[in-house]
Design an enzyme around this catalytic site. Sequence first.
Site, PDB file in Angstrom:
ATOM      1  N   HIS A   1       0.844  -1.206   0.000  1.00  0.00           N
ATOM      2  CA  HIS A   1       0.000   0.000   0.000  1.00  0.00           C
ATOM      3  C   HIS A   1       0.876   1.252   0.000  1.00  0.00           C
ATOM      4  O   HIS A   1       1.248   1.779   1.047  1.00  0.00           O
ATOM      5  CB  HIS A   1      -0.914  -0.017   1.224  1.00  0.00           C
TER       6      HIS A   1
ATOM      7  N   HIS B   1       1.140   4.969  -2.277  1.00  0.00           N
ATOM      8  CA  HIS B   1       0.604   5.848  -3.322  1.00  0.00           C
ATOM      9  C   HIS B   1       1.733   6.615  -4.004  1.00  0.00           C
ATOM     10  O   HIS B   1       2.561   7.239  -3.333  1.00  0.00           O
ATOM     11  CB  HIS B   1      -0.388   6.842  -2.724  1.00  0.00           C
TER      12      HIS B   1
ATOM     13  N   ASP C   1       1.754   9.441  -5.899  1.00  0.00           N
ATOM     14  CA  ASP C   1       1.811  10.903  -5.782  1.00  0.00           C
ATOM     15  C   ASP C   1       2.091  11.377  -4.365  1.00  0.00           C
ATOM     16  O   ASP C   1       2.510  12.519  -4.159  1.00  0.00           O
ATOM     17  CB  ASP C   1       0.544  11.563  -6.323  1.00  0.00           C
TER      18      ASP C   1
ATOM     19  N   GLY D   1      -9.720   7.773  -2.161  1.00  0.00           N
ATOM     20  CA  GLY D   1     -10.402   9.065  -2.115  1.00  0.00           C
ATOM     21  C   GLY D   1     -11.304   9.205  -0.904  1.00  0.00           C
ATOM     22  O   GLY D   1     -11.037   8.629   0.155  1.00  0.00           O
TER      23      GLY D   1
ATOM     24  N   HIS E   1      -9.649   0.520  -0.194  1.00  0.00           N
ATOM     25  CA  HIS E   1      -9.618   1.327   1.020  1.00  0.00           C
ATOM     26  C   HIS E   1     -10.932   1.081   1.766  1.00  0.00           C
ATOM     27  O   HIS E   1     -12.012   1.279   1.200  1.00  0.00           O
ATOM     28  CB  HIS E   1      -9.516   2.812   0.678  1.00  0.00           C
TER      29      HIS E   1
ATOM     30  N   GLU F   1     -11.322   3.424   6.701  1.00  0.00           N
ATOM     31  CA  GLU F   1     -10.351   4.465   7.049  1.00  0.00           C
ATOM     32  C   GLU F   1     -11.038   5.669   7.676  1.00  0.00           C
ATOM     33  O   GLU F   1     -10.411   6.426   8.419  1.00  0.00           O
ATOM     34  CB  GLU F   1      -9.570   4.886   5.800  1.00  0.00           C
TER      35      GLU F   1
ATOM     36  N   ASP G   1       1.746   3.957   3.089  1.00  0.00           N
ATOM     37  CA  ASP G   1       0.653   4.745   2.516  1.00  0.00           C
ATOM     38  C   ASP G   1       1.228   5.850   1.631  1.00  0.00           C
ATOM     39  O   ASP G   1       1.130   5.791   0.417  1.00  0.00           O
ATOM     40  CB  ASP G   1      -0.256   5.316   3.598  1.00  0.00           C
TER      41      ASP G   1
END
Length: 340
Positions: free
Chosen positions: A15, A17, A19, A172, A199, A202, A279
Site C-alpha cells: 500500500h 501511493h 503521488d 479518495g 480502502h 479508514e 501509505d
Amino acid sequence: MTQAVLKELAKAELHCHLDGSLSLPAIRKLANMADIILPSSDKELRKYVIAPAQTESLVDYLKTFEFIRPLLQTKEALRFAAYDVARQAALENVIYIEIRFAPELSMDKGLTASDTVLAVLEGLADAQKEFNIVARALVCGMRQSSHKTTKDIIKHIVDLAPKGLVGFDFAGDEFSYPTDSLVDLIQEVKRSGYPMTLHAGECGCAKHIADSLNLGIKRMGHVTALTGQRDLIKRFVEEDVVAEMCLTSNLQTKAASSIQSFPYQELYDAGGKITINTDNRTVSDTNLTKEYSLFVTYFGTKIEDFLVFNQNAVKASFTSDSEKDTLLHKLQENYDSYLK
C-alpha cells in the site's frame, strides 16, 4: 532492534501511493520539467508536500496531493516519478512493492488512462533494472469521480496486465462515497479480470468493511474501523482477508485517534493477516523502516513477526505465483540470518 537492522530486513509493501511518495529531489526535478516554480528551501517545500502530524481529517490530509498533481501531467514525469518511488523503497531493502496511482489525476493535459499506466510501468521497469526490487502497479479509481469516468478508465487499462499492471483499488473520500456506492464499479473491475484491494474503514465506519467483505474483497487498506468490533474482526480473520495497515498515516488523519485505538493488537491477537505499509512516504514523512520502528516501540513487534507480515504481503500480492515463490525464498533467506 536497531534502525540499521530494521533497514536491512527484507520487506514487501502493498500500500504505497505514487503521488504521496515522491522524494524532495524528485519533486524539484518534476517541477523543473513542468516549468513550475517551487520554494527555494526544502524547509519551505516540506510545508506544501508533508501533511501536519495531526490533520483535521482524511479530507484535510488529501488536500496535500493537489500540490503534486500539476507535476504529473506528462509521460516523462510519470515515468520518472514511478522510478523515484521504487528507488526509495529499494534503498531500504524492499524486495517487492505495489505502487498505486489514479490515472485520472494525470489526465489534465491530454494523456489517456493507458498513457499514464504505460508511463508508470516504464518507470518501474527502469527501477527494476537498476535495483534489487520487483515493482508492480495498481490503478486507483477515485470514489468521488463519476462512474462513467471510472468505467472509461477500466476499459482503457483492461489489456495492460501483461505489461505489469496487476490490480485495482478505489481511493479518495470514503466518508462521502462509501463502499456500497461502488458496487457496480467493483463488479466492472472483477469482470475485467483484475484482482482488487479496497480502502475500507479508514473514515471510522465499520460498515464499509462489512460491505467490502460482502463483495468478496480479500485485501483492504487501513481497516482502522475494526477497533472494538469483535464480531467483525472474527469474520475478517475467518474469511482470510489481509489488512494493509498504515500506522503513521492513520494517526495523522485521525482514522485512529491514538495508538490505543489502532486495531493492530486486536487483529494480531485474533490471528489476522497483517501487513505494514507507508501509505504515503512523503506526505506522511515516513518510510518502511520508520514504520517498523514504531511497531517495535508501541507493540513490541519482533523479527519473527515482521517475517510473517512480509510473507503475508507476498502471498497476498497480485504478482505471479512463480514470482511469489522467489520472493518468499528471498525473505526466508534474509530473516534466517537474524533468527538464528
